[in-house]
Motif scaffolding. Structure first.
Motif, PDB file in Angstrom:
ATOM      1  N   ARG A 182      -4.283   8.975   1.566  1.00 19.41           N
ATOM      2  CA  ARG A 182      -3.467   8.382   0.508  1.00 19.41           C
ATOM      3  C   ARG A 182      -2.144   9.138   0.373  1.00 19.41           C
ATOM      4  O   ARG A 182      -1.074   8.525   0.232  1.00 19.41           O
ATOM      5  N   ALA A 183      -2.221  10.482   0.438  1.00 16.86           N
ATOM      6  CA  ALA A 183      -1.014  11.294   0.319  1.00 16.86           C
ATOM      7  C   ALA A 183      -0.060  11.025   1.482  1.00 16.86           C
ATOM      8  O   ALA A 183       1.167  10.997   1.306  1.00 16.86           O
ATOM      9  N   SER A 184      -0.621  10.819   2.666  1.00 17.58           N
ATOM     10  CA  SER A 184       0.209  10.510   3.833  1.00 17.58           C
ATOM     11  C   SER A 184       0.943   9.193   3.627  1.00 17.58           C
ATOM     12  O   SER A 184       2.120   9.060   3.971  1.00 17.58           O
ATOM     13  N   LEU A 185       0.246   8.213   3.058  1.00 14.58           N
ATOM     14  CA  LEU A 185       0.869   6.928   2.758  1.00 14.58           C
ATOM     15  C   LEU A 185       1.983   7.096   1.744  1.00 14.58           C
ATOM     16  O   LEU A 185       3.067   6.519   1.879  1.00 14.58           O
ATOM     17  N   MET A 186       1.736   7.905   0.709  1.00 15.97           N
ATOM     18  CA  MET A 186       2.742   8.126  -0.315  1.00 15.97           C
ATOM     19  C   MET A 186       3.980   8.805   0.259  1.00 15.97           C
ATOM     20  O   MET A 186       5.107   8.472  -0.089  1.00 15.97           O
ATOM     21  N   ASN A 187       3.770   9.762   1.153  1.00 18.78           N
ATOM     22  CA  ASN A 187       4.899  10.463   1.772  1.00 18.78           C
ATOM     23  C   ASN A 187       5.758   9.512   2.583  1.00 18.78           C
ATOM     24  O   ASN A 187       6.981   9.660   2.660  1.00 18.78           O
ATOM     25  N   LYS A 188       5.117   8.517   3.189  1.00 16.69           N
ATOM     26  CA  LYS A 188       5.859   7.526   3.971  1.00 16.69           C
ATOM     27  C   LYS A 188       6.716   6.636   3.070  1.00 16.69           C
ATOM     28  O   LYS A 188       7.736   6.100   3.501  1.00 16.69           O
ATOM     29  N   LEU A 189       6.288   6.472   1.818  1.00 21.34           N
ATOM     30  CA  LEU A 189       7.049   5.650   0.878  1.00 21.34           C
ATOM     31  C   LEU A 189       8.277   6.377   0.360  1.00 21.34           C
ATOM     32  O   LEU A 189       9.294   5.745   0.038  1.00 21.34           O
ATOM     33  N   ASP A 283      -2.487  -7.519 -13.103  1.00 20.53           N
ATOM     34  CA  ASP A 283      -3.166  -6.215 -13.266  1.00 20.53           C
ATOM     35  C   ASP A 283      -3.178  -5.454 -11.942  1.00 20.53           C
ATOM     36  O   ASP A 283      -2.129  -5.221 -11.347  1.00 20.53           O
ATOM     37  N   TRP A 284      -4.365  -5.060 -11.429  1.00 20.83           N
ATOM     38  CA  TRP A 284      -4.449  -4.234 -10.223  1.00 20.83           C
ATOM     39  C   TRP A 284      -3.963  -4.974  -8.977  1.00 20.83           C
ATOM     40  O   TRP A 284      -3.637  -4.345  -7.959  1.00 20.83           O
ATOM     41  N   GLN A 285      -3.937  -6.305  -9.030  1.00 18.69           N
ATOM     42  CA  GLN A 285      -3.556  -7.102  -7.861  1.00 18.69           C
ATOM     43  C   GLN A 285      -2.062  -7.418  -7.830  1.00 18.69           C
ATOM     44  O   GLN A 285      -1.592  -8.155  -6.958  1.00 18.69           O
ATOM     45  N   SER A 286      -1.308  -6.871  -8.764  1.00 24.89           N
ATOM     46  CA  SER A 286       0.138  -7.039  -8.734  1.00 24.89           C
ATOM     47  C   SER A 286       0.690  -6.463  -7.428  1.00 24.89           C
ATOM     48  O   SER A 286       0.256  -5.412  -6.963  1.00 24.89           O
ATOM     49  N   GLU A 287       1.651  -7.149  -6.836  1.00 33.02           N
ATOM     50  CA  GLU A 287       2.215  -6.704  -5.555  1.00 33.02           C
ATOM     51  C   GLU A 287       2.837  -5.321  -5.680  1.00 33.02           C
ATOM     52  O   GLU A 287       2.749  -4.504  -4.763  1.00 33.02           O
ATOM     53  N   PHE A 288       3.464  -5.043  -6.798  1.00 34.54           N
ATOM     54  CA  PHE A 288       4.062  -3.721  -7.016  1.00 34.54           C
ATOM     55  C   PHE A 288       2.976  -2.650  -7.034  1.00 34.54           C
ATOM     56  O   PHE A 288       3.109  -1.610  -6.382  1.00 34.54           O
ATOM     57  N   ILE A 289       1.896  -2.892  -7.765  1.00 36.53           N
ATOM     58  CA  ILE A 289       0.798  -1.926  -7.866  1.00 36.53           C
ATOM     59  C   ILE A 289       0.168  -1.696  -6.493  1.00 36.53           C
ATOM     60  O   ILE A 289      -0.067  -0.558  -6.073  1.00 36.53           O
ATOM     61  N   LYS A 290      -0.066  -2.769  -5.763  1.00 41.39           N
ATOM     62  CA  LYS A 290      -0.708  -2.657  -4.444  1.00 41.39           C
ATOM     63  C   LYS A 290       0.191  -1.936  -3.440  1.00 41.39           C
ATOM     64  O   LYS A 290      -0.304  -1.244  -2.552  1.00 41.39           O
ATOM     65  N   SER A 291       1.504  -2.109  -3.592  1.00 35.52           N
ATOM     66  CA  SER A 291       2.423  -1.481  -2.638  1.00 35.52           C
ATOM     67  C   SER A 291       2.352   0.038  -2.684  1.00 35.52           C
ATOM     68  O   SER A 291       2.674   0.712  -1.702  1.00 35.52           O
ATOM     69  N   TYR A 292       1.924   0.580  -3.823  1.00 30.90           N
ATOM     70  CA  TYR A 292       1.798   2.032  -3.976  1.00 30.90           C
ATOM     71  C   TYR A 292       0.360   2.523  -3.753  1.00 30.90           C
ATOM     72  O   TYR A 292       0.055   3.694  -3.990  1.00 30.90           O
ATOM     73  N   GLY A 293      -0.503   1.629  -3.302  1.00 27.97           N
ATOM     74  CA  GLY A 293      -1.871   2.026  -2.998  1.00 27.97           C
ATOM     75  C   GLY A 293      -2.607   2.609  -4.187  1.00 27.97           C
ATOM     76  O   GLY A 293      -3.417   3.523  -4.049  1.00 27.97           O
ATOM     77  N   VAL A 294      -2.348   2.081  -5.376  1.00 29.25           N
ATOM     78  CA  VAL A 294      -2.922   2.644  -6.598  1.00 29.25           C
ATOM     79  C   VAL A 294      -4.418   2.347  -6.669  1.00 29.25           C
ATOM     80  O   VAL A 294      -4.833   1.189  -6.655  1.00 29.25           O
ATOM     81  N   MET A 295      -5.208   3.411  -6.734  1.00 30.14           N
ATOM     82  CA  MET A 295      -6.658   3.296  -6.832  1.00 30.14           C
ATOM     83  C   MET A 295      -7.185   3.819  -8.160  1.00 30.14           C
ATOM     84  O   MET A 295      -8.327   3.577  -8.539  1.00 30.14           O
TER      85      MET A 295
END
Length: 331
Positions: A182-189, A283-295
């Motif tokens: 997850r952190a690797s994904l965040m760093n790519k963002l 809610d959790w399925q918002s495109e913005f929320i999903k783009s950040y991989g929010v779990m």
């Protein structure tokens, strides 16, 4: 977040007591720089022992409890302990250096000391290992696993405790791998343009992220049902006050489900929440929320005036790290 999980990891084990028979426990704690005049010990089956401080500046109590995992809290932070029949537990610690200073003495405390050191080593591991490349990280995970197993096997610990800890080791390793990915994904963002949103504003109308270009944007993803989210609100309000008038907008995005929309509106009004208060579209399925991989929430995101991601997993308002970062950007 890491620290919260490391503390919470063994709470999963604490949901199960080992054996049903209760036995007498003698417990005392000497806590310097304490955060509260009350210490609370919680366990499975709604077990709760509240221990007020006495005239000798000690938290002392005798109570009955079955063998198993427990959590104690001073109202601000928490840690795990393991109680065995007829234990005599003497805890000392400095609340300003919570995990680093926990020491148990007395009868039947070997397991509790192991838990304190294990939580500390996990936190240190996460802080250090996450800076490594993938191959080295995988090697460090395996090395830690072998080391933890050796320590638990060689120590003089309760057999049921050993079994539970081995399971916990597996849980921690799985978590570490997931968090690393997850952190690797965040760093790519980071450094890339942020995904857009167009959400209902509590004050009326809708607000887009692009509406806020030209300013830094600190986003808080939260929900009315989320206890840790609500715990951050007073800190967020202080941060908002400190940087009022600066080139930054504070945006809170609720991921409450549609049926709780009215609850969200009332909560924002009743608590007089500041900043820009928004309600996500799916809610959790918002495109913005999903783009950040929010779990999980709360989650915080920092975006620069051009709309690029500065930090996809920014420090919490309760962390001094956030103000250090904002001072550097805004002063």
């Amino acid at each position: 977040m890491k620290k919260i999980f490391v503390s919470g990891l063994l709470i999963l084990s604490a949901l199960n007591v080992i054996g049903q028979a209760k036995s007498q426990i003698a417990f005392t704690a000497k806590i310097s720089n304490r955060n509260s005049d009350t210490l609370v010990i919680k366990g499975a089956n709604n077990f709760k022992q509240v221990i007020p401080i006495n005239k000798k500046e000690l938290f002392a109590a005798n109570f009955e409890a079955p063998k198993g995992f427990y959590m104690f809290s001073d109202g601000v932070e928490s840690s795990n302990l393991y109680l065995k029949p007829n234990s005599e537990v003497n805890l000392t610690m400095n609340a300003k250096e919570f995990d680093e200073t926990i020491v148990y003495k007395g009868k039947g405390v070997n397991e509790s000391n192991f838990l304190a050191q294990y939580a500390l080593s996990n936190e240190k591991f996460l802080n250090e290992a996450f800076t490594k490349e993938a191959t080295e990280f995988a090697s460090l995970v395996e090395t830690k696993k072998k080391s933890d197993l050796e320590k638990i096997e060689k120590g003089d610990y309760d057999p049921e405790f050993k079994t539970a800890l081995k399971k916990s080791f597996e849980e921690f390793n799985q978590y570490a791998v997931q968090e690393y990915e997850r952190a690797s994904l965040m760093n790519k963002l980071n450094g890339k343009p942020s995904a857009e949103f167009d959400y209902e504003n509590h004050k009326g109308g809708k607000t887009k992220l692009s509406d806020l270009k030209g300013k830094y944007v600190y986003i808080d993803l939260w929900a009315t049902w989320c206890g840790p989210c609500r715990a951050e609100i007073p800190y967020l309000q202080k941060v908002e006050e400190k940087y009022h008038g600066k080139n930054i907008e504070f945006v809170s995005v609720s991921v409450d489900v549609v049926k709780d929309h009215d609850k969200w509106q009332k909560f924002v009004t009743d608590k007089q929440l500041g900043g820009i208060q928004l309600f996500s579209d799916k809610d959790w399925q918002s495109e913005f929320i999903k783009s950040y991989g929010v779990m999980s929430i709360p989650r915080f995101i920092l975006i620069d005036p051009k709309g690029n991601v500065l930090n996809a997993d920014a420090p919490r308002p309760s962390s001094q790290e956030l103000q250090t970062k904002l001072d550097a950007l805004l002063n």
